[in-house]
Design a protein around this motif. Structure first.
Motif, PDB file in Angstrom:
ATOM      1  N   GLN A  64      10.237  -0.003  -6.006  1.00 48.17           N
ATOM      2  CA  GLN A  64       9.015  -0.370  -6.137  1.00 48.17           C
ATOM      3  C   GLN A  64       7.262   0.539  -6.255  1.00 48.17           C
ATOM      4  OE1 GLN A  64       8.525  -3.178  -2.421  1.00 48.17           O
ATOM      5  NE2 GLN A  64       7.810  -1.595  -1.203  1.00 48.17           N
ATOM      6  N   GLY A  65       6.773   0.108  -6.628  1.00 51.66           N
ATOM      7  CA  GLY A  65       5.513   0.119  -6.998  1.00 51.66           C
ATOM      8  C   GLY A  65       4.423  -0.003  -6.370  1.00 51.66           C
ATOM      9  N   ILE A  66       4.114   0.430  -5.191  1.00 56.03           N
ATOM     10  CA  ILE A  66       2.424  -1.019  -4.541  1.00 56.03           C
ATOM     11  C   ILE A  66       1.450   0.275  -5.006  1.00 56.03           C
ATOM     12  CG2 ILE A  66       1.568  -1.045  -2.608  1.00 56.03           C
ATOM     13  CD1 ILE A  66       3.986  -1.108  -1.142  1.00 56.03           C
ATOM     14  N   TYR A  67       0.422  -0.176  -5.294  1.00 56.24           N
ATOM     15  CA  TYR A  67      -0.971   0.390  -5.912  1.00 56.24           C
ATOM     16  C   TYR A  67      -2.161  -0.035  -5.059  1.00 56.24           C
ATOM     17  CZ  TYR A  67       1.529   0.899 -10.291  1.00 56.24           C
ATOM     18  OH  TYR A  67       2.975   1.678 -11.007  1.00 56.24           O
ATOM     19  N   HIS A  68      -3.163   0.622  -5.048  1.00 58.91           N
ATOM     20  CA  HIS A  68      -4.241   0.336  -4.158  1.00 58.91           C
ATOM     21  C   HIS A  68      -5.144   1.268  -5.098  1.00 58.91           C
ATOM     22  CE1 HIS A  68      -1.373  -0.347   0.046  1.00 58.91           C
ATOM     23  NE2 HIS A  68      -1.285   0.853  -0.242  1.00 58.91           N
ATOM     24  N   ASP A  69      -6.080   0.005  -4.892  1.00 58.25           N
ATOM     25  CA  ASP A  69      -7.446   0.133  -5.303  1.00 58.25           C
ATOM     26  C   ASP A  69      -8.420   0.958  -4.210  1.00 58.25           C
ATOM     27  OD1 ASP A  69     -10.012   0.108  -7.021  1.00 58.25           O
ATOM     28  OD2 ASP A  69     -10.068  -1.945  -7.219  1.00 58.25           O
ATOM     29  N   VAL A  70      -8.474   2.976  -4.874  1.00 56.95           N
ATOM     30  CA  VAL A  70      -9.449   3.339  -4.052  1.00 56.95           C
ATOM     31  C   VAL A  70     -10.960   3.348  -5.016  1.00 56.95           C
ATOM     32  CG1 VAL A  70      -7.764   4.591  -2.649  1.00 56.95           C
ATOM     33  CG2 VAL A  70      -7.931   5.026  -5.620  1.00 56.95           C
ATOM     34  N   THR A  71     -11.168   3.166  -5.879  1.00 59.86           N
ATOM     35  CA  THR A  71     -12.504   3.364  -6.557  1.00 59.86           C
ATOM     36  C   THR A  71     -13.483   3.082  -5.849  1.00 59.86           C
ATOM     37  OG1 THR A  71     -11.217   1.763  -8.429  1.00 59.86           O
ATOM     38  CG2 THR A  71     -14.119   2.478  -8.490  1.00 59.86           C
ATOM     39  N   ASP A  72     -13.951   2.240  -4.911  1.00 59.68           N
ATOM     40  CA  ASP A  72     -14.776   2.836  -4.171  1.00 59.68           C
ATOM     41  C   ASP A  72     -14.600   4.185  -3.591  1.00 59.68           C
ATOM     42  OD1 ASP A  72     -16.237   0.293  -5.067  1.00 59.68           O
ATOM     43  OD2 ASP A  72     -15.861  -1.505  -4.090  1.00 59.68           O
ATOM     44  N   LEU A  73     -13.819   4.088  -2.223  1.00 56.37           N
ATOM     45  CA  LEU A  73     -13.348   5.542  -1.953  1.00 56.37           C
ATOM     46  C   LEU A  73     -13.668   5.792  -2.216  1.00 56.37           C
ATOM     47  CD1 LEU A  73     -12.068   5.798   1.077  1.00 56.37           C
ATOM     48  CD2 LEU A  73      -9.989   6.171   0.292  1.00 56.37           C
ATOM     49  N   ARG A  75     -15.246   7.214  -5.468  1.00 60.01           N
ATOM     50  CA  ARG A  75     -16.584   7.220  -5.498  1.00 60.01           C
ATOM     51  C   ARG A  75     -17.440   7.221  -4.141  1.00 60.01           C
ATOM     52  NH1 ARG A  75     -17.584   2.005  -7.187  1.00 60.01           N
ATOM     53  NH2 ARG A  75     -17.193   2.633  -9.388  1.00 60.01           N
ATOM     54  N   SER A  76     -17.032   7.241  -3.376  1.00 62.39           N
ATOM     55  CA  SER A  76     -17.863   7.322  -2.050  1.00 62.39           C
ATOM     56  C   SER A  76     -17.730   9.061  -1.798  1.00 62.39           C
ATOM     57  CB  SER A  76     -17.083   6.945  -0.803  1.00 62.39           C
ATOM     58  OG  SER A  76     -17.726   5.656  -1.191  1.00 62.39           O
ATOM     59  N   ALA A  77     -16.044   9.672  -2.057  1.00 61.23           N
ATOM     60  CA  ALA A  77     -15.615  10.723  -1.934  1.00 61.23           C
ATOM     61  C   ALA A  77     -16.605  11.741  -2.851  1.00 61.23           C
ATOM     62  CB  ALA A  77     -14.111  11.271  -1.722  1.00 61.23           C
ATOM     63  N   ASP A  78     -16.521  11.187  -3.866  1.00 65.14           N
ATOM     64  CA  ASP A  78     -17.253  12.275  -4.816  1.00 65.14           C
ATOM     65  C   ASP A  78     -18.391  11.839  -4.629  1.00 65.14           C
ATOM     66  OD1 ASP A  78     -14.761  12.315  -6.224  1.00 65.14           O
ATOM     67  OD2 ASP A  78     -15.370  11.095  -7.756  1.00 65.14           O
ATOM     68  N   HIS A  79     -19.213  11.320  -4.279  1.00 67.24           N
ATOM     69  CA  HIS A  79     -20.766  11.117  -4.141  1.00 67.24           C
ATOM     70  C   HIS A  79     -21.053  12.547  -2.531  1.00 67.24           C
ATOM     71  CE1 HIS A  79     -24.854  10.353  -3.215  1.00 67.24           C
ATOM     72  NE2 HIS A  79     -24.585   9.976  -1.671  1.00 67.24           N
ATOM     73  N   LEU A  80     -19.904  12.224  -1.127  1.00 69.87           N
ATOM     74  CA  LEU A  80     -20.089  13.230  -0.954  1.00 69.87           C
ATOM     75  C   LEU A  80     -19.682  14.223  -0.862  1.00 69.87           C
ATOM     76  CD1 LEU A  80     -20.501  12.953   2.840  1.00 69.87           C
ATOM     77  CD2 LEU A  80     -18.346  13.393   3.174  1.00 69.87           C
ATOM     78  N   SER A  81     -18.994  14.378  -1.902  1.00 66.26           N
ATOM     79  CA  SER A  81     -18.840  16.571  -2.242  1.00 66.26           C
ATOM     80  C   SER A  81     -19.703  16.591  -3.127  1.00 66.26           C
ATOM     81  CB  SER A  81     -17.928  15.883  -3.338  1.00 66.26           C
ATOM     82  OG  SER A  81     -17.222  16.835  -3.686  1.00 66.26           O
TER      83      SER A  81
END
Length: 256
Positions: A64-73, A75-81
């Motif tokens: 089973q593969g469960i996919y979570h969309d973390v695009t916004d997260l 992007r926010s992490a990249d901006h914070l970095s």
């Protein structure tokens, strides 16, 4: 056509996903969590995190593969970095020594210039002990009690700002600025800034000296004499008990 998970995998991640699927089918153990680029219905590329688990499906082993969309997260992490990188670079590029303490006086951070200016041992910084830092700094300055007193006053008044000058025993002079560090309008710590103005102060003193002294002999000149005489006259006008005498000497061939 029948749905296949590869329809939601972006082209740049398909080879990696296929390789992992092949390893799973071969009975190998693979990482249960990995990042993958996915495709949204509208064609956008998404940042996904896939969690893989071995399950039973209709009585048979399955993956089973469960996919979570973390695009916004992400992007926010990249901006914070990027923001943190910019702040860190700015902090290290300034000619001022910067120290940041929390509302309890604990050392939050400082730049390399601050360590150099105050000749600070690394173990004091590592300990985050503000009292040890203050003791180390007070040993180097003149009028250490006044320097420490200003710090104590600001600890009692977290919203206050401050500016003064600190004179060192070795002749250096620092300008010392302090402003509160605020979060949502509330003071949560304090930022100290130290600027070495020794060269500027020396130049100012030199200018003052040159304005009131003869360049050849370094003796007080007419301008200084006039200033002192005016002060004496003014003091005589304010105080009846004050008296002064003026002696005039005419020295022949003084230059010789």
């Amino acid at each position: 056509p029948a749905f296949t998970y590869m329809r939601v995998i972006a082209p740049q991640s398909r080879a990696m996903v296929e390789e992992r699927v092949a390893r799973i089918e071969a009975g190998e153990v693979v990482a249960s969590r990995f990042d993958v680029a996915g495709l949204a219905r509208d064609g956008r590329t998404m940042d996904l995190v896939c969690n893989v688990a071995q399950i039973l499906w209709r009585g048979r082993p399955a993956t089973q593969g469960i996919y979570h969309d973390v695009t916004d997260l992400k992007r926010s992490a990249d901006h914070l970095s990027r923001t943190l990188s910019l702040l860190s670079t700015t902090l290290e590029s300034t000619a001022d020594g910067i120290l940041v303490v929390d509302d309890q006086g604990g050392i939050e951070t400082c730049n390399r210039k601050f360590l150099e200016m105050w000749r600070l041992p690394e173990d004091i910084l590592a300990s985050s002990d503000h009292e040890r830092l203050l003791a180390h700094m007070s040993e180097q300055v003149r009028e250490s009690e006044a320097v420490v007193r200003r710090v104590r006053d600001l600890e009692k008044n977290p919203e206050a700002e401050s500016y003064d000058e600190v004179e060192f025993r070795d002749g250096r002079v620092f300008e010392r600025y302090s402003i509160p560090q605020r979060l949502d309008g509330k003071a949560i710590g304090r930022v100290w800034s130290f600027r070495d103005v020794t060269a500027r102060k020396s130049a100012e003193m030199r200018l003052v000296h040159d304005a009131f002294h003869d360049t050849l002999t370094s003796l007080p000149n007419r301008a200084l004499f006039t200033d002192l005489l005016q002060r004496c006259i003014g003091r005589r006008k304010r105080r009846e008990d004050y008296a002064f005498a003026l002696l005039f000497l005419d020295i022949d061939r003084f230059k010789v």
